[in-house]
Design a protein around this motif. Sequence first.
Motif, PDB file in Angstrom:
ATOM      1  N   SER A   1      -2.457   4.918  -3.914  1.00  0.00           N
ATOM      2  CA  SER A   1      -3.527   5.895  -3.733  1.00  0.00           C
ATOM      3  C   SER A   1      -2.912   7.276  -3.632  1.00  0.00           C
ATOM      4  CB  SER A   1      -4.344   5.574  -2.473  1.00  0.00           C
ATOM      5  OG  SER A   1      -5.304   6.582  -2.236  1.00  0.00           O
TER       6      SER A   1
ATOM      7  N   ASN B   1       0.850  -1.193   0.000  1.00  0.00           N
ATOM      8  CA  ASN B   1       0.000   0.000   0.000  1.00  0.00           C
ATOM      9  C   ASN B   1       0.879   1.233   0.000  1.00  0.00           C
ATOM     10  OD1 ASN B   1      -2.645  -1.325   0.304  1.00  0.00           O
ATOM     11  ND2 ASN B   1      -1.869  -1.931   2.314  1.00  0.00           N
TER      12      ASN B   1
ATOM     13  N   THR C   1      -3.721  -1.939  -8.623  1.00  0.00           N
ATOM     14  CA  THR C   1      -4.716  -0.880  -8.485  1.00  0.00           C
ATOM     15  C   THR C   1      -4.047   0.461  -8.237  1.00  0.00           C
ATOM     16  OG1 THR C   1      -6.319  -2.440  -7.564  1.00  0.00           O
ATOM     17  CG2 THR C   1      -6.743  -0.100  -7.195  1.00  0.00           C
TER      18      THR C   1
ATOM     19  N   ASN D   1      -1.411  -1.394  -4.184  1.00  0.00           N
ATOM     20  CA  ASN D   1      -2.445  -0.364  -4.220  1.00  0.00           C
ATOM     21  C   ASN D   1      -1.772   0.993  -4.039  1.00  0.00           C
ATOM     22  OD1 ASN D   1      -5.054   0.850  -4.162  1.00  0.00           O
ATOM     23  ND2 ASN D   1      -4.906   0.945  -1.924  1.00  0.00           N
TER      24      ASN D   1
ATOM     25  N   ASN E   1       3.606  -1.369 -10.487  1.00  0.00           N
ATOM     26  CA  ASN E   1       2.660  -1.650  -9.404  1.00  0.00           C
ATOM     27  C   ASN E   1       2.046  -3.002  -9.711  1.00  0.00           C
ATOM     28  OD1 ASN E   1       1.070  -0.958  -7.061  1.00  0.00           O
ATOM     29  ND2 ASN E   1      -0.652  -0.585  -8.446  1.00  0.00           N
TER      30      ASN E   1
ATOM     31  N   THR F   1      -5.297   4.590  -7.765  1.00  0.00           N
ATOM     32  CA  THR F   1      -6.388   5.556  -7.647  1.00  0.00           C
ATOM     33  C   THR F   1      -5.787   6.938  -7.474  1.00  0.00           C
ATOM     34  OG1 THR F   1      -7.811   3.904  -6.594  1.00  0.00           O
ATOM     35  CG2 THR F   1      -8.464   6.209  -6.384  1.00  0.00           C
TER      36      THR F   1
ATOM     37  N   SER G   1      -0.577  -7.476  -5.125  1.00  0.00           N
ATOM     38  CA  SER G   1      -1.666  -6.865  -4.354  1.00  0.00           C
ATOM     39  C   SER G   1      -1.442  -5.373  -4.165  1.00  0.00           C
ATOM     40  CB  SER G   1      -1.781  -7.553  -2.986  1.00  0.00           C
ATOM     41  OG  SER G   1      -0.557  -7.465  -2.280  1.00  0.00           O
TER      42      SER G   1
END
Length: 371
Positions: free
Chosen positions: A75, A50, A94, A73, A68, A96, A71
């Motif tokens: 942000s 993360n 992911t 992420n 990336n 964002t 898992s």
Amino acid sequence: GTMTVDGGSAGISILGGTLSNNSGATLTVQNTSSSGIIVPTSGTVSNSGNLNINSCGGISLSASDISNSGSGNISITNAGTGIYPTSDFFNSATITINGATGIGLEIDGSSYENSGTITISGTTGNALNYIPSGFTTFSNTGTLKGTGTFNTANNALGGTIIPGTSTGTMAFATDQTFSSTTMQFEINGTTAGTQHDQITVTGTATISGTLNTTIGYTPSNGDRIEIITATAISGTFSTVTLPNDWKIEYSATKVELVYEYTVGKWDGEAGDGLWTSADNWEGGILPTSSNDVVIDNGDAVTLPSGTVTVHRVSISNSSNLTVSSGATLNVNNSGTGNTVDIDGSSCDVIVGGTVNITGGSNGINLQDAYW
């Protein structure tokens, strides 16, 4: 583990080497006056955990790769430019980006490959800005989602395209090719951007692939939803998934979803073949004395019981009607023409109950059919 970098000029500056944020780890960089992570000369950022960048300048990489995966992420919230790689960009997880005061994702390097999910919204500049000089690979096989202007320099977008983060508008400033793309639209009303998703193209929109929709409101007969607008439309979707009574229409400058039904037209949507099931009729409305009944889809229809009255009845295309014992069908034609039309050698009308036919120029017109 967990690490937080709060404040300062650049949160993390990499001068050669690799920043690895591994699976299960959380790295947060926030409240810096310039970049959250900057690689001014060379280096690599690799994330599978993360990675949170908040209220700072985002991730800036010069001649450096960013990946990336797993898992991972990433942000990025309230940044300047969200991510600015000048070399290779690889995403299979992911990302964002929300609230960039500049560009959400600016790609100026040799390779852009997305097989994961990228969501961009709330940017002041372009959501995605692709600078084509020197590029060798532009590949979108994952999901690209969000609002704002997406500049791909008309590189073909495959994968899945979703306008909005809930409902919203995704804009393309030049010609855009959607190559075997799956487009997903959320429809909650007739107002573009706020009640339903929309794609706008300033140029030619070349369409192929699959259209999926989610209808989240009760439509009115005649509702028209502009899902794509463009200077010009080329091509069509090869696969369209729509609920009953919705259809797709293409014109020179738009693609629309149209909710339209005719009361009295059988569609058999309920699947039980019963006249008395409202869902078997367009609009989910049972025909009454003012409605002309049309059964032309090849179904075998049964009036199982009760008394119904309609204006006219037309049966064709190998469709059949059975009026069961104890049931009554009244056909009262207040105008001219045939009151009951049965057209086709494979069309049967079987009466075990009662049928009353009145009015019209002809009561029953049989064309190679059976009564």
